[in-house]
Design an enzyme around this catalytic site. Sequence first.
Site, PDB file in Angstrom:
ATOM      1  N   HIS A 137       0.844  -1.196   0.000  1.00 30.44           N
ATOM      2  CA  HIS A 137       0.000   0.000   0.000  1.00 30.44           C
ATOM      3  C   HIS A 137       0.880   1.248   0.000  1.00 30.44           C
ATOM      4  O   HIS A 137       1.854   1.329   0.750  1.00 30.44           O
ATOM      5  CB  HIS A 137      -0.915   0.007   1.231  1.00 30.44           C
ATOM      6  CG  HIS A 137      -1.713   1.267   1.360  1.00 30.44           C
ATOM      7  ND1 HIS A 137      -2.804   1.542   0.561  1.00 30.44           N
ATOM      8  CD2 HIS A 137      -1.566   2.344   2.178  1.00 30.44           C
ATOM      9  CE1 HIS A 137      -3.296   2.737   0.895  1.00 30.44           C
ATOM     10  NE2 HIS A 137      -2.556   3.237   1.864  1.00 30.44           N
ATOM     11  N   THR A 204       3.548  -6.014   3.080  1.00 33.19           N
ATOM     12  CA  THR A 204       4.719  -6.462   2.305  1.00 33.19           C
ATOM     13  C   THR A 204       5.431  -5.322   1.582  1.00 33.19           C
ATOM     14  O   THR A 204       6.586  -5.454   1.207  1.00 33.19           O
ATOM     15  CB  THR A 204       4.299  -7.539   1.288  1.00 33.19           C
ATOM     16  OG1 THR A 204       3.078  -7.122   0.643  1.00 33.19           O
ATOM     17  CG2 THR A 204       4.055  -8.873   1.965  1.00 33.19           C
ATOM     18  N   GLU A 205       4.714  -4.211   1.354  1.00 26.22           N
ATOM     19  CA  GLU A 205       5.341  -3.045   0.714  1.00 26.22           C
ATOM     20  C   GLU A 205       4.680  -1.779   1.232  1.00 26.22           C
ATOM     21  O   GLU A 205       3.463  -1.679   1.240  1.00 26.22           O
ATOM     22  CB  GLU A 205       5.127  -3.056  -0.807  1.00 26.22           C
ATOM     23  CG  GLU A 205       5.870  -4.120  -1.560  1.00 26.22           C
ATOM     24  CD  GLU A 205       5.639  -3.976  -3.062  1.00 26.22           C
ATOM     25  OE1 GLU A 205       5.460  -2.837  -3.540  1.00 26.22           O
ATOM     26  OE2 GLU A 205       5.635  -4.997  -3.755  1.00 26.22           O
ATOM     27  N   ASN A 206       5.484  -0.814   1.645  1.00 24.33           N
ATOM     28  CA  ASN A 206       4.987   0.504   2.007  1.00 24.33           C
ATOM     29  C   ASN A 206       6.162   1.460   2.063  1.00 24.33           C
ATOM     30  O   ASN A 206       7.110   1.243   2.796  1.00 24.33           O
ATOM     31  CB  ASN A 206       4.255   0.460   3.366  1.00 24.33           C
ATOM     32  CG  ASN A 206       3.840   1.833   3.862  1.00 24.33           C
ATOM     33  OD1 ASN A 206       4.254   2.266   4.934  1.00 24.33           O
ATOM     34  ND2 ASN A 206       3.044   2.527   3.088  1.00 24.33           N
TER      35      ASN A 206
END
Length: 305
Positions: A137, A204-206
Site C-alpha cells: 500500500h 509487504t510493501e509501504n
Amino acid sequence: EKGYETGEHAPGLKLAGCGAYKAAHHIIKTHAKVWHSYNTTWRSEQQGMVGISLTSAWGEPVDPHNQTDRDAAERYIQFHLGWFANPIYKGDYPEVMKNYVGRKSAQQGLGTSRLPTFSVQEKAYIKGTSDFLGIGHFTTRYVLQKSFPLLQVSSYHTDCDLAELVDPKWPAPGPKWLYSVPWGFRRLLNFIKTQYGNPLIYVTENGVAEKVQCTQLCDEWRIEYLKGYINEILKALNDGVNVKGYTAWSLLDKFEWNEGFSERFGFYHIDFKNKNKPRYPKASADYYKKIISANGFPNPREVMS
C-alpha cells in the site's frame, strides 16, 4: 493491467478490455494450485504458510454522504483489491465487477463477458487458499462516479465508471502517482478485516520514492511518510485488525519497473554510476533503525545515553 492491457510493463501486450482479466484469471488459478500443492505435500512436515501479496490504494468517496460516490469508491476497491482477494476469500469475483464488465460486454454485442468465469469446481478449489494476506500500500484517491461513453475502446480502466482525484494539499514527495495520505491505510486495513473475515495480514510493501535526488541524504519527508503510515497501522491494530508484520519498501534504491533506476525508494542511496555501486544511508535509515530496535516508536522523552 500494465503488462497485458496498456503494455507499459513486460510483456508489453496491448489487449484492450480483456488482456488484464485473462492474465489475472490465470494468476488466481495458479496461486490456488500452488497453495494446494504445498498444503498436501509439504505443510505437515514444514508447518509453513502460503499467501498472496496484493497491492491496493484506498478509494475514499469525494462526498461520503452521496450514495453514488460511496458506490464508486466501493467499486474502486473491488476492481483493485477485490479482483484477486474476493475469489481467494469468497470463491468468486466481486459481484460489482461481474455486473459492470458483463453489462458493458453485452452492450458491445459480445456473447460472453470479457471477465472470465470460474466453474463451480474452480470456485471451491480457489476459496480459502491463503494462510495470510500480504498487502502492498502506498497512497489514496478520492473517487466519484464517471460514466464512460460506449464508443470508447473497452478497457479495465473504463469498466468501473469512476474518476480518481487527489487533494492538492496532500504531500507528494515522490513520483507523480504517490501522495502521502496515511489515514487511507487504516481504512484499507479495516475494509480487509470486515470483508474477508479478519485474515492474518503482513504489510509487504509501504514506502515512498524521491522526486529529486537528495545528495545530502536528508529525506525528512520519507521519515514523515513512514511515521504517518506506521502510526495508522498501529491504530488499525487497536481496531482489532490482525496485522502481524511490516516491511518497508525498500532497503536499497533499485530497479523499479519501467522507471528503471530513476525512482529511488531506498533507505540506502546507491551510486549507480560507480562500478562498485557504493551504498550510503539516508536519514530515514537511522530513523527506521530506531523503530525496529524499539519495535515501535521510540519514546521522544527518552534521552539516548
